[in-house]
Motif scaffolding. Sequence first.
Motif, PDB file in Angstrom:
ATOM      1  N   ASN A  33     126.161  35.262  28.262  1.00 25.78           N
ATOM      2  CA  ASN A  33     127.061  35.555  29.368  1.00 25.78           C
ATOM      3  C   ASN A  33     127.787  34.261  29.721  1.00 25.78           C
ATOM      4  OD1 ASN A  33     128.368  36.146  31.737  1.00 25.78           O
ATOM      5  ND2 ASN A  33     126.602  37.083  32.737  1.00 25.78           N
ATOM      6  N   GLU A  34     129.021  34.148  29.239  1.00 26.74           N
ATOM      7  CA  GLU A  34     129.754  32.890  29.429  1.00 26.74           C
ATOM      8  C   GLU A  34     130.154  32.679  30.891  1.00 26.74           C
ATOM      9  OE1 GLU A  34     133.851  32.823  27.783  1.00 26.74           O
ATOM     10  OE2 GLU A  34     133.471  34.906  27.229  1.00 26.74           O
ATOM     11  N   HIS A  35     130.115  33.737  31.686  1.00 30.37           N
ATOM     12  CA  HIS A  35     130.514  33.627  33.095  1.00 30.37           C
ATOM     13  C   HIS A  35     129.346  33.218  33.993  1.00 30.37           C
ATOM     14  CE1 HIS A  35     134.197  35.422  31.715  1.00 30.37           C
ATOM     15  NE2 HIS A  35     133.534  36.482  31.278  1.00 30.37           N
ATOM     16  N   GLU A  36     128.169  33.142  33.389  1.00 27.34           N
ATOM     17  CA  GLU A  36     126.983  32.753  34.142  1.00 27.34           C
ATOM     18  C   GLU A  36     126.688  31.277  33.862  1.00 27.34           C
ATOM     19  OE1 GLU A  36     122.537  33.922  33.349  1.00 27.34           O
ATOM     20  OE2 GLU A  36     123.588  35.657  34.186  1.00 27.34           O
ATOM     21  N   PRO A  41     124.555  23.387  30.099  1.00 24.57           N
ATOM     22  CA  PRO A  41     125.137  24.041  28.925  1.00 24.57           C
ATOM     23  C   PRO A  41     124.541  25.434  28.720  1.00 24.57           C
ATOM     24  CG  PRO A  41     123.450  22.477  28.262  1.00 24.57           C
ATOM     25  CD  PRO A  41     123.590  22.333  29.747  1.00 24.57           C
ATOM     26  N   HIS A  42     125.323  26.339  28.143  1.00 23.52           N
ATOM     27  CA  HIS A  42     124.808  27.671  27.814  1.00 23.52           C
ATOM     28  C   HIS A  42     123.828  27.596  26.640  1.00 23.52           C
ATOM     29  CE1 HIS A  42     128.803  28.626  29.666  1.00 23.52           C
ATOM     30  NE2 HIS A  42     128.081  29.560  30.265  1.00 23.52           N
ATOM     31  N   ILE A  74     132.284  28.354  26.366  1.00 19.61           N
ATOM     32  CA  ILE A  74     130.872  28.072  26.139  1.00 19.61           C
ATOM     33  C   ILE A  74     130.627  26.566  26.193  1.00 19.61           C
ATOM     34  CG2 ILE A  74     128.985  28.204  24.451  1.00 19.61           C
ATOM     35  CD1 ILE A  74     129.654  30.905  25.555  1.00 19.61           C
ATOM     36  N   LYS A  75     129.581  26.168  26.904  1.00 20.72           N
ATOM     37  CA  LYS A  75     129.187  24.757  26.917  1.00 20.72           C
ATOM     38  C   LYS A  75     127.966  24.579  26.011  1.00 20.72           C
ATOM     39  CE  LYS A  75     128.990  24.592  31.476  1.00 20.72           C
ATOM     40  NZ  LYS A  75     128.771  24.103  32.860  1.00 20.72           N
TER      41      LYS A  75
END
Length: 198
Positions: free
Chosen positions: A72-75, A128-129, A106-107
């Motif tokens: 979930n890139e928004h989280e 970071p994700h 994405i981090k």
Amino acid sequence: MTDNIDIYESFEDMNLKEPLLRGIFSYGYENPSSIQQKAIVPFIEGNDIIAQAQSGTGKTATFSISLLQNLNEHENSMQAIILSHTRELALQIKNVIENISSYLKIKINLSVGGTRINENISELNNIPHIIIGTPGRILDMLNKNYINRNTIRMLILDEADELLSKIFVNQIYDIFKNLPSDIQVGLYSATMTQDFFK
């Protein structure tokens, strides 16, 4: 082991996010390789997976695509750890993910021996994700609570036969103990001996 596994002959059939699909095609992939046809969707669907394929068959992209689809890139949270047995391999994985995720926000963090601890911690504080690293450094960051173990949902072991060898197995065991018991696990390897399944 491959009984009843669906084969997906195109990336479009995998029901991937549009920005991810764009990243896959812009990276130069046109059609999925054999391992990608079989192993991407089962992981996306939430299954633990053991996948064997020779080097050069798109193994890294296989778990990268699965992972990126499920993120979930928004989280703003740490969601996945990818372990490799060498710094060089960790860097290769980071490059593949950066390319495939070029249309996603994405981090990614690289946590490997040989990089400065302070820089490593600073990057982890940026949440970071995805964290890619070698067992020793990842375990160190977990033990020092710089990795939020509560939000990690996926764990990938690349070249799992190497990671589960005598050199690393105790560190891997300790990493597992540090992570949620219901974490989703993917093991990917070019070779798997009988010892691997014990």
